[in-house]
Design a protein around this motif. Structure first.
Motif, PDB file in Angstrom:
ATOM      1  N   ILE A  67       0.831  -1.200   0.000  1.00  0.00           N
ATOM      2  CA  ILE A  67       0.000   0.000   0.000  1.00  0.00           C
ATOM      3  C   ILE A  67       0.864   1.248   0.000  1.00  0.00           C
ATOM      4  N   VAL A  68       1.933   1.258   0.798  1.00  0.00           N
ATOM      5  CA  VAL A  68       2.843   2.402   0.819  1.00  0.00           C
ATOM      6  C   VAL A  68       3.510   2.560  -0.542  1.00  0.00           C
ATOM      7  N   ALA A  69       3.901   1.449  -1.168  1.00  0.00           N
ATOM      8  CA  ALA A  69       4.529   1.518  -2.492  1.00  0.00           C
ATOM      9  C   ALA A  69       3.555   2.083  -3.531  1.00  0.00           C
ATOM     10  N   LEU A  70       2.305   1.670  -3.499  1.00  0.00           N
ATOM     11  CA  LEU A  70       1.319   2.196  -4.447  1.00  0.00           C
ATOM     12  C   LEU A  70       1.058   3.681  -4.220  1.00  0.00           C
ATOM     13  N   CYS A  71       1.008   4.099  -2.963  1.00  0.00           N
ATOM     14  CA  CYS A  71       0.819   5.528  -2.681  1.00  0.00           C
ATOM     15  C   CYS A  71       2.014   6.340  -3.155  1.00  0.00           C
ATOM     16  N   MET A  72       3.221   5.797  -3.020  1.00  0.00           N
ATOM     17  CA  MET A  72       4.417   6.500  -3.473  1.00  0.00           C
ATOM     18  C   MET A  72       4.419   6.626  -4.990  1.00  0.00           C
ATOM     19  N   ILE A  73       4.033   5.570  -5.681  1.00  0.00           N
ATOM     20  CA  ILE A  73       3.945   5.621  -7.150  1.00  0.00           C
ATOM     21  C   ILE A  73       2.907   6.649  -7.577  1.00  0.00           C
ATOM     22  N   ASN A  74       1.783   6.683  -6.893  1.00  0.00           N
ATOM     23  CA  ASN A  74       0.739   7.654  -7.209  1.00  0.00           C
ATOM     24  C   ASN A  74       1.235   9.082  -6.988  1.00  0.00           C
ATOM     25  N   ALA A  75       1.962   9.314  -5.915  1.00  0.00           N
ATOM     26  CA  ALA A  75       2.459  10.659  -5.631  1.00  0.00           C
ATOM     27  C   ALA A  75       3.474  11.102  -6.679  1.00  0.00           C
ATOM     28  N   TYR A  76       4.389  10.223  -7.070  1.00  0.00           N
ATOM     29  CA  TYR A  76       5.386  10.600  -8.058  1.00  0.00           C
ATOM     30  C   TYR A  76       4.784  10.768  -9.454  1.00  0.00           C
ATOM     31  N   SER A  77       3.765  10.005  -9.773  1.00  0.00           N
ATOM     32  CA  SER A  77       3.157  10.157 -11.095  1.00  0.00           C
ATOM     33  C   SER A  77       2.296  11.408 -11.180  1.00  0.00           C
ATOM     34  N   SER A  78       1.778  11.879 -10.048  1.00  0.00           N
ATOM     35  CA  SER A  78       0.948  13.080 -10.080  1.00  0.00           C
ATOM     36  C   SER A  78       1.784  14.351 -10.119  1.00  0.00           C
ATOM     37  N   ILE A  79       3.086  14.263  -9.878  1.00  0.00           N
ATOM     38  CA  ILE A  79       3.935  15.452  -9.949  1.00  0.00           C
ATOM     39  C   ILE A  79       3.955  15.992 -11.372  1.00  0.00           C
ATOM     40  N   ASP A  80       4.068  15.113 -12.359  1.00  0.00           N
ATOM     41  CA  ASP A  80       4.075  15.549 -13.744  1.00  0.00           C
ATOM     42  C   ASP A  80       2.724  16.109 -14.169  1.00  0.00           C
ATOM     43  N   ALA A  81       1.652  15.586 -13.607  1.00  0.00           N
ATOM     44  CA  ALA A  81       0.317  16.038 -13.973  1.00  0.00           C
ATOM     45  C   ALA A  81       0.037  17.443 -13.437  1.00  0.00           C
ATOM     46  N   GLU A  82       0.762  17.861 -12.388  1.00  0.00           N
ATOM     47  CA  GLU A  82       0.520  19.170 -11.795  1.00  0.00           C
ATOM     48  C   GLU A  82       1.186  20.299 -12.562  1.00  0.00           C
ATOM     49  N   LYS A  83       2.040  20.007 -13.500  1.00  0.00           N
ATOM     50  CA  LYS A  83       2.745  21.056 -14.230  1.00  0.00           C
ATOM     51  C   LYS A  83       1.843  21.605 -15.331  1.00  0.00           C
ATOM     52  N   LYS A  84       0.875  22.407 -14.910  1.00  0.00           N
ATOM     53  CA  LYS A  84      -0.068  23.031 -15.830  1.00  0.00           C
ATOM     54  C   LYS A  84       0.295  24.506 -15.971  1.00  0.00           C
ATOM     55  N   PRO A  85      -0.087  25.125 -17.047  1.00  0.00           N
ATOM     56  CA  PRO A  85       0.172  26.564 -17.141  1.00  0.00           C
ATOM     57  C   PRO A  85      -0.659  27.318 -16.099  1.00  0.00           C
ATOM     58  N   GLN A  86      -0.106  28.414 -15.626  1.00  0.00           N
ATOM     59  CA  GLN A  86      -0.768  29.187 -14.595  1.00  0.00           C
ATOM     60  C   GLN A  86      -1.997  29.895 -15.158  1.00  0.00           C
ATOM     61  N   GLN A  87      -3.090  29.820 -14.438  1.00  0.00           N
ATOM     62  CA  GLN A  87      -4.320  30.463 -14.883  1.00  0.00           C
ATOM     63  C   GLN A  87      -4.187  31.978 -14.745  1.00  0.00           C
ATOM     64  N   PRO A  88      -4.793  32.723 -15.628  1.00  0.00           N
ATOM     65  CA  PRO A  88      -4.687  34.175 -15.526  1.00  0.00           C
ATOM     66  C   PRO A  88      -5.382  34.678 -14.267  1.00  0.00           C
ATOM     67  N   PHE A  89      -4.832  35.739 -13.711  1.00  0.00           N
ATOM     68  CA  PHE A  89      -5.373  36.306 -12.482  1.00  0.00           C
ATOM     69  C   PHE A  89      -6.610  37.140 -12.799  1.00  0.00           C
ATOM     70  N   VAL A  90      -7.692  36.860 -12.083  1.00  0.00           N
ATOM     71  CA  VAL A  90      -8.919  37.646 -12.192  1.00  0.00           C
ATOM     72  C   VAL A  90      -9.228  38.155 -10.793  1.00  0.00           C
ATOM     73  N   GLN A  91      -9.384  39.448 -10.650  1.00  0.00           N
ATOM     74  CA  GLN A  91      -9.586  40.029  -9.338  1.00  0.00           C
ATOM     75  C   GLN A  91     -11.077  40.111  -9.034  1.00  0.00           C
ATOM     76  N   TYR A  92     -11.547  39.205  -8.202  1.00  0.00           N
ATOM     77  CA  TYR A  92     -12.922  39.225  -7.738  1.00  0.00           C
ATOM     78  C   TYR A  92     -12.950  39.904  -6.371  1.00  0.00           C
TER      79      TYR A  92
END
Length: 103
Positions: free
Chosen positions: A44-69
């Protein structure tokens, strides 16, 4: 309660103990937890570690433009550290100030 124990719980407990004996030998407390650790917790720890490392690449999204609400990033009271605008766990790349992103 004793009828419930005799009818439902005792047969299931004896069945579990018989199935643990199939692994070999008598399952004592320490041996049981050692098996649970190596056979259940480690994968279970190994699967969670694999999930965490694979989601690092998925988080590299372009930054959303700032909208001041007007209802977001309100500062009713200044923070007691720094210049009072940044929270304690402020991240310049992700958290925007009331004027916009710092980067």
């Amino acid at each position: 309660m004793s009828q419930f124990w005799e009818r439902y719980l005792r047969p299931s407990v004896s069945e579990v103990s018989r199935s643990l004996n199939l692994f070999g030998g008598k399952a004592t407390g320490s041996l049981l937890w050692k098996r649970v650790t190596f056979l259940v917790a480690t994968p279970i720890v190994a699967l969670c570690m694999i999930n965490a490392y694979s989601s690092i690449d998925a988080e590299k999204k372009p930054q959303q433009p700032f909208v001041q609400y007007e209802y977001m990033r309100r500062r009713n009271k200044r923070f007691p550290w720094g210049n009072g605008e940044r929270s304690l766990f402020h991240n310049r790349n992700v958290n925007a100030l009331s004027e916009g992103y710092e980067v």
